[in-house]
Design an enzyme around this catalytic site. Structure first.
Site, PDB file in Angstrom:
ATOM      1  N   GLY A   1       3.188   5.564  -3.098  1.00 13.20           N
ATOM      2  CA  GLY A   1       4.354   6.374  -3.439  1.00 13.20           C
ATOM      3  C   GLY A   1       4.539   6.502  -4.937  1.00 13.20           C
ATOM      4  O   GLY A   1       4.891   7.569  -5.456  1.00 13.20           O
TER       5      GLY A   1
ATOM      6  N   ALA B   1       0.843  -1.201   0.000  1.00 13.95           N
ATOM      7  CA  ALA B   1       0.000   0.000   0.000  1.00 13.95           C
ATOM      8  C   ALA B   1       0.877   1.250   0.000  1.00 13.95           C
ATOM      9  O   ALA B   1       0.620   2.209  -0.743  1.00 13.95           O
ATOM     10  CB  ALA B   1      -0.934   0.000   1.212  1.00 13.95           C
ATOM     11  N   ASP B   2       1.916   1.262   0.813  1.00 15.50           N
ATOM     12  CA  ASP B   2       2.841   2.397   0.853  1.00 15.50           C
ATOM     13  C   ASP B   2       3.570   2.551  -0.476  1.00 15.50           C
ATOM     14  O   ASP B   2       3.671   3.661  -1.019  1.00 15.50           O
ATOM     15  CB  ASP B   2       3.868   2.189   1.968  1.00 15.50           C
ATOM     16  CG  ASP B   2       3.338   2.559   3.331  1.00 15.50           C
ATOM     17  OD1 ASP B   2       3.162   3.755   3.593  1.00 15.50           O
ATOM     18  OD2 ASP B   2       3.083   1.657   4.144  1.00 15.50           O
ATOM     19  N   ILE B   3       4.116   1.454  -0.975  1.00 15.86           N
ATOM     20  CA  ILE B   3       4.934   1.520  -2.185  1.00 15.86           C
ATOM     21  C   ILE B   3       4.097   1.967  -3.384  1.00 15.86           C
ATOM     22  O   ILE B   3       4.503   2.839  -4.164  1.00 15.86           O
ATOM     23  CB  ILE B   3       5.605   0.163  -2.447  1.00 15.86           C
ATOM     24  CG1 ILE B   3       6.649  -0.107  -1.348  1.00 15.86           C
ATOM     25  CG2 ILE B   3       6.256   0.126  -3.829  1.00 15.86           C
ATOM     26  CD1 ILE B   3       7.160  -1.521  -1.310  1.00 15.86           C
TER      27      ILE B   3
END
Length: 413
Positions: free
Chosen positions: A185, A180-182
């Site tokens: 980003g 989710a973060d990657i």
């Protein structure tokens, strides 16, 4: 060394942990100057996310975590306490000289300090201001904090990851990396580049910056892609299928005599060639498996037929035979095997950068983008906390050393 595609773009990175730093690292890889703002004395929370930590030249543990190293290369680090009036003034001055500001504070936090978009566009109307939060700037959940696994759960990814409930050990599963973060980003980096183009395009550029609102939950939902489409178009809720794919069959992990491998026969021709390799060409015309839709419908029976055939093979022999027949297949590698793979090495997916704390080069995953005109051919080490504070304030804001020393004495830096 070639100038990067984003040479001349300056980014003020107020983000922490992963989604924001990952976006800013992408921009740095592409040639932008990225100034990372960290808390004095502590820095980005991810500096403490270990072990493991980088070892210095004397074999001692440093404060440079491998987590921090993964998302902060090529940046300059300055320290600034933005909760103080002097710190807020410093950020406003820096923002006036930047093209992009990235932040992932909770909704409303920076407005208290006069560092929100509406305040900063008054000092720099060209500023691209990107806010990354868990749930976005609007909606009933917007005030909530959250981490990657929460968004994998709420965004549907865990519901389609892992083995089915009818299999031992079945149930929802989080992916290993913080996807989710990657992914958020990556969405942020592409949105920022689009906003820069909108501002500066030779034909009809607006000359104005804009605000970008990105939520990890939104990014996670968008990244469910064809799974979401399956539900939205058909009303059918996708199920967990373990290692099985969602298209041509078979598409799953199989056990060989020595280890597991992945095989994907994505169309009828590949399936027929796979049957030939295994010495059973008659399975290509088996009425249960002769078409993709039939193999999808009868996937359980398909596995029961092919598992005993494949387990007789040594993996290297079967992989070589499948490759010669044009059937996609590959080993299930751990990361040691990944970076030892000759193809991965030929693609230069591991790079080495010098680091001031160690005599040995720090190995990092390379950026996968290969560009002919503006190649990513230079990487800077992830910065130590506050490593560039004096240089940035002196060079960008023309501050004297005595003024910098005064801010440091006041614990602003």
């Amino acid at each position: 060394m070639t100038k990067g595609a984003l040479a001349g773009v300056r980014v003020l990175d107020l983000s922490r942990i992963l989604a924001g730093p990952w976006a800013a690292q992408m921009l740095a890889d592409l040639g932008a100057e990225v100034i990372k703002v960290e808390r004095p004395g502590k820095g980005d929370d991810s500096r403490q996310f270990g072990p493991p930590f980088l070892m210095d030249r004397e074999g001692k543990v440093t404060r440079e975590s491998t987590f921090f190293i993964s998302a902060n290369r090529g940046k300059k680090s300055i320290t600034c306490d933005i909760s103080t009036p002097d710190g807020q003034a410093l950020i406003r001055s820096l923002a006036a000289h930047c093209d992009v500001l990235l932040e992932n504070y909770k909704v409303g936090d920076l407005k208290r300090y006069g560092l929100d978009y509406e305040s900063l566009k008054l000092v720099n109307s060209r500023l691209i201001y990107c806010s990354i939060t868990g749930f976005g700037q609007t909606g009933p959940y917007s005030p909530r904090p959250g981490y990657d696994s929460i968004f994998q759960a709420m965004g549907g990814l865990m519901s389609v990851t892992g083995n089915g409930d009818d299999v031992p050990g079945g149930g929802p599963m989080k992916t290993g990396p913080s996807l989710a973060d990657i992914l958020c980003g990556q969405y942020a980096a592409s949105a920022i580049i689009a906003a820069l183009y909108h501002r500066d395009a030779t034909q009809g550029g607006s000359g104005e910056g804009q605000y970008i609102d990105l939520a990890l939950l939104d990014a996670m939902i968008a990244a469910t892609s064809h799974y979401a489409s399956q539900y939205l178009v058909s009303g059918q809720i996708p199920i967990r299928r373990g290692t099985e794919g969602n298209g041509g069959m078979p598409s799953r992990m199989f056990r060989c005599a020595d280890r597991d491998i992945m095989i994907v026969a994505g169309n009828n021709e590949q399936y027929a060639r796979m049957c030939n390799v295994l010495g059973h060409p008659e399975l290509a015309s088996d009425p249960r498996f002769s078409e993709i839709a039939l193999r999808v419908k009868n996937r359980r029976a398909l596995g029961e037929v092919f598992e005993p055939l494949i387990v007789e093979w040594q993996s290297d022999e079967l992989l070589a035979a499948l490759d010669a027949a044009g059937v996609p297949a590959g080993p299930i590698n751990n990361l040691e095997q990944v970076f030892a793979d000759p193809h991965v090495q030929a693609r230069a997916m591991c790079v080495e950068v010098a680091h001031p704390l160690t005599d040995e080069a720090v190995r990092m995953v390379a950026n996968p983008v290969k560009m002919s005109g503006t190649p990513i051919d230079s990487y800077g080490a992830p910065p130590m906390l506050g490593q560039h504070t004096d240089d940035v304030l002196r060079d960008l804001l023309s501050m004297s050393q005595s003024d910098i020393d005064i801010l440091r004495e006041k614990k602003v830096l």
